[in-house]
Write an enzyme that holds these catalytic residues in place. Structure first.
Site, PDB file in Angstrom:
ATOM      1  N   SER A 145       0.849  -1.198   0.000  1.00  8.65           N
ATOM      2  CA  SER A 145       0.000   0.000   0.000  1.00  8.65           C
ATOM      3  C   SER A 145       0.875   1.235   0.000  1.00  8.65           C
ATOM      4  O   SER A 145       1.994   1.221   0.530  1.00  8.65           O
ATOM      5  CB  SER A 145      -0.897   0.008   1.243  1.00  8.65           C
ATOM      6  OG  SER A 145      -1.574   1.247   1.375  1.00  8.65           O
ATOM      7  N   TYR A 165      -1.220  -0.321  10.367  1.00  6.12           N
ATOM      8  CA  TYR A 165      -1.428  -0.742   8.980  1.00  6.12           C
ATOM      9  C   TYR A 165      -0.272  -0.268   8.098  1.00  6.12           C
ATOM     10  O   TYR A 165       0.305  -1.038   7.329  1.00  6.12           O
ATOM     11  CB  TYR A 165      -2.755  -0.183   8.460  1.00  6.12           C
ATOM     12  CG  TYR A 165      -3.067  -0.554   7.041  1.00  6.12           C
ATOM     13  CD1 TYR A 165      -3.545  -1.814   6.718  1.00  6.12           C
ATOM     14  CD2 TYR A 165      -2.892   0.366   5.999  1.00  6.12           C
ATOM     15  CE1 TYR A 165      -3.838  -2.165   5.415  1.00  6.12           C
ATOM     16  CE2 TYR A 165      -3.178   0.030   4.695  1.00  6.12           C
ATOM     17  CZ  TYR A 165      -3.658  -1.232   4.403  1.00  6.12           C
ATOM     18  OH  TYR A 165      -3.941  -1.576   3.106  1.00  6.12           O
TER      19      TYR A 165
END
Length: 251
Positions: free
Chosen positions: A144, A158
């Site tokens: 990501s 995350y």
């Protein structure tokens, strides 16, 4: 040189979101699929849908919890045997719930780190063992743009997990450089999936557009790809150099 056709593809986290979307795209391209996830009821519905729409392909499914490394080490080669081997493995399974560090949600953050880092690592171990034995294959790790810089609040664990995946993918790529095993790191931006509920930022694209860009990038087999390429490649470059107060405001 053109890349070889990756006919037999394993997708983890295939029961929803990007995994489900990629399964539909690759099925429409005539690829044979092994779909793995925890929610087998959703996998079976997806399998029936794909076979009805594309009767010439093969679709195998299996329950897989990437948090259990022993299960991964067993299920992945079993699926490979059922499909006759893998040409591509897409390590996509992951979770996104998190909280600011020190707010009493340590267990939630630990789960994000464990699933995204250790679960992906387990998948990579099983996939690379198959590829090394075959002497060829394409490993895809879904990371990501959140892994480029430290992220605040719900994205802290995350983002850290995705930064770890960037390094893991590069290390594997370095290890097999010059061989017939390709390794691709995919860095999606904000795509409207369940994992991003409540955390969708600027430039968010809908799921269909995001999946189209994701599949196109995987098919090109670059070392690294931002998805969609615009605006996330230039945004990623900016994120690396912007002062932290600015990064905090824009993320």
């Amino acid at each position: 040189m053109p890349h070889p056709l990756r006919q037999r593809i394993l997708l983890t986290g295939a029961s929803s979101g990007l995994g489900e979307g990629m399964a539909r795209r690759f099925a429409a391209m005539g690829r044979d699929l092994a779909l793995a996830a925890r929610r087998t009821d959703r996998l079976e519905l997806l399998r029936e849908e794909l076979l009805a729409a594309h009767p010439g392909i093969r679709v195998e499914t299996a329950a897989l919890d990437v948090d259990d490394p022993h299960s991964v080490a067993t299920v992945v080669p079993e699926l490979a045997d059922r499909l006759g081997g893998f040409d591509r493995v897409i390590a996509n399974a992951g979770i996104g719930k998190g909280a600011s560090v020190g707010t009493g949600k340590a267990q939630v953050n630990r789960a994000v780190l464990a699933t995204n880092v250790l679960g992906t690592h387990a998948t990579c171990e099983a996939a690379m063992e198959i590829f090394r034995a075959q002497g060829a294959g394409h490993l895809v790790i879904v990371s990501s743009v959140a892994g480029i810089r430290g992220m605040p609040q719900t994205r802290t664990a995350y983002g850290a997990s995705k930064a770890a995946l960037n390094s893991l993918a590069e290390g594997i790529r370095s290890d097999v450089l010059g061989s017939r095993i390709a390794v691709t790191t995919i860095l999606p931006g904000f795509i409207a999936t369940d994992i991003n509920v409540g955390r969708r930022g600027p430039f968010t694209v809908d799921l269909d557009k995001g999946v189209d860009a994701l599949v196109a990038a995987i098919e090109r087999e670059p070392a690294k790809a931002y998805v969609p390429e615009w605006p996330w490649r230039p945004v990623a470059s900016l994120l690396r150099v912007l002062p932290l107060p600015v990064v905090r405001r824009v993320t």
